[in-house]
Design a protein around this motif. Structure first.
Motif, PDB file in Angstrom:
ATOM      1  N   ILE A   1       1.269  -8.973 -51.205  1.00 36.85           N
ATOM      2  CA  ILE A   1       1.535  -7.288 -51.403  1.00 36.85           C
ATOM      3  C   ILE A   1       0.252  -7.107 -52.427  1.00 36.85           C
ATOM      4  O   ILE A   1      -0.406  -6.112 -52.290  1.00 36.85           O
ATOM      5  CB  ILE A   1       2.872  -7.085 -52.132  1.00 36.85           C
ATOM      6  N   LEU A   2      -0.091  -7.882 -53.403  1.00 37.49           N
ATOM      7  CA  LEU A   2      -0.898  -7.512 -54.436  1.00 37.49           C
ATOM      8  C   LEU A   2      -2.512  -7.515 -53.636  1.00 37.49           C
ATOM      9  O   LEU A   2      -3.070  -6.791 -54.080  1.00 37.49           O
ATOM     10  CB  LEU A   2      -1.034  -8.909 -55.395  1.00 37.49           C
TER      11      LEU A   2
ATOM     12  N   LEU B   1      -2.674  -4.252 -52.181  1.00 33.18           N
ATOM     13  CA  LEU B   1      -2.858  -3.044 -53.144  1.00 33.18           C
ATOM     14  C   LEU B   1      -4.426  -3.225 -53.520  1.00 33.18           C
ATOM     15  O   LEU B   1      -4.931  -2.221 -53.745  1.00 33.18           O
ATOM     16  CB  LEU B   1      -2.028  -3.393 -54.290  1.00 33.18           C
TER      17      LEU B   1
ATOM     18  N   VAL C   1      -6.703  -1.623 -51.180  1.00 36.21           N
ATOM     19  CA  VAL C   1      -6.383  -0.170 -51.294  1.00 36.21           C
ATOM     20  C   VAL C   1      -7.150   0.324 -52.338  1.00 36.21           C
ATOM     21  O   VAL C   1      -8.032   1.272 -52.527  1.00 36.21           O
ATOM     22  CB  VAL C   1      -4.990   0.442 -51.625  1.00 36.21           C
ATOM     23  N   LEU C   2      -7.086  -0.284 -53.529  1.00 39.17           N
ATOM     24  CA  LEU C   2      -8.019  -0.121 -54.868  1.00 39.17           C
ATOM     25  C   LEU C   2      -9.356  -0.208 -54.646  1.00 39.17           C
ATOM     26  O   LEU C   2     -10.172   0.718 -54.883  1.00 39.17           O
ATOM     27  CB  LEU C   2      -7.489  -1.252 -55.932  1.00 39.17           C
TER      28      LEU C   2
ATOM     29  N   SER D   1     -10.972   2.659 -52.379  1.00 40.24           N
ATOM     30  CA  SER D   1     -10.913   3.839 -53.215  1.00 40.24           C
ATOM     31  C   SER D   1     -12.187   4.032 -53.842  1.00 40.24           C
ATOM     32  O   SER D   1     -12.443   5.304 -54.100  1.00 40.24           O
ATOM     33  CB  SER D   1      -9.775   3.958 -54.437  1.00 40.24           C
TER      34      SER D   1
ATOM     35  N   CYS E   1       0.986  -8.217 -46.112  1.00 42.15           N
ATOM     36  CA  CYS E   1      -0.274  -7.608 -46.470  1.00 42.15           C
ATOM     37  C   CYS E   1      -0.642  -6.213 -45.697  1.00 42.15           C
ATOM     38  O   CYS E   1      -0.918  -5.170 -46.325  1.00 42.15           O
ATOM     39  CB  CYS E   1      -1.524  -8.495 -46.564  1.00 42.15           C
TER      40      CYS E   1
ATOM     41  N   VAL F   1       1.220  -2.941 -46.012  1.00 42.61           N
ATOM     42  CA  VAL F   1       0.790  -2.136 -47.255  1.00 42.61           C
ATOM     43  C   VAL F   1      -0.320  -1.592 -47.259  1.00 42.61           C
ATOM     44  O   VAL F   1      -0.374  -0.292 -47.532  1.00 42.61           O
ATOM     45  CB  VAL F   1       0.534  -3.479 -48.389  1.00 42.61           C
TER      46      VAL F   1
ATOM     47  N   TRP G   1      -0.875   2.991 -46.776  1.00 40.80           N
ATOM     48  CA  TRP G   1      -1.862   3.631 -47.460  1.00 40.80           C
ATOM     49  C   TRP G   1      -2.554   4.597 -46.162  1.00 40.80           C
ATOM     50  O   TRP G   1      -3.124   5.880 -46.522  1.00 40.80           O
ATOM     51  CB  TRP G   1      -2.810   2.733 -48.195  1.00 40.80           C
TER      52      TRP G   1
ATOM     53  N   VAL H   1      -6.992   6.369 -54.544  1.00 38.18           N
ATOM     54  CA  VAL H   1      -5.993   6.244 -55.616  1.00 38.18           C
ATOM     55  C   VAL H   1      -6.336   7.008 -56.973  1.00 38.18           C
ATOM     56  O   VAL H   1      -5.587   7.367 -57.763  1.00 38.18           O
ATOM     57  CB  VAL H   1      -5.575   4.804 -55.999  1.00 38.18           C
TER      58      VAL H   1
END
Length: 139
Positions: free
Chosen positions: A8-9, A12, A15-16, A19, A107, A110, A114, A122
């Protein structure tokens, strides 16, 4: 617990980091990434010719993803299903990490969520609720 939390991290973090890429390059980059994900299991060949069929489907989805975040999200969900099949069959995405397909199956959704929201930065989401700069009386 770490086998669930870490993927999950990672999603994320993906996604980060994405961005930082400006549009329209962000969508095109992600279309290429989902296309590459379609070929991730080719070297193992655990599912025989179905590996090639899946790869071809993912190429089509990635091509459509060049113009559509929805198709990129669909691609990540398709890859999630492929991860589950490989996990159950015992052919992990990383041969040296037995639970890697399981982690990838956590993963990928997630990232798909997005994508289904439009793959927005983000940083832009953070600014949505913020008052406009220069408004008197607002700190």
């Amino acid at each position: 617990m770490i086998e669930v939390l870490a993927p999950i991290l990672i999603g994320l973090l993906y996604v980060l980091l994405n961005s930082f890429v400006r549009e329209p390059h962000r969508r095109k980059f992600n279309a290429v990434m989902v296309g590459g994900a379609g070929a991730a299991y080719l070297s193992g060949g655990a599912l025989g010719p179905w590996e090639l069929v899946f790869c071809a489907v993912m190429v089509y989805v990635a091509f459509r993803g060049l113009d559509s975040w929805t198709f990129i999200g669909i691609g990540w969900l398709l890859h999630t299903g492929w991860d589950i099949v490989h996990h159950l069959k015992g052919q992990p995405i990383l041969p040296f990490a037995h639970s890697s397909s399981f982690g990838c199956a956590i993963c990928d959704p997630v990232i798909a969520i997005w994508c289904f929201t439009g793959g927005r930065s983000v940083w832009a989401w953070r600014r949505v609720g913020a008052p406009p700069a220069g408004v008197p009386g607002v700190t």
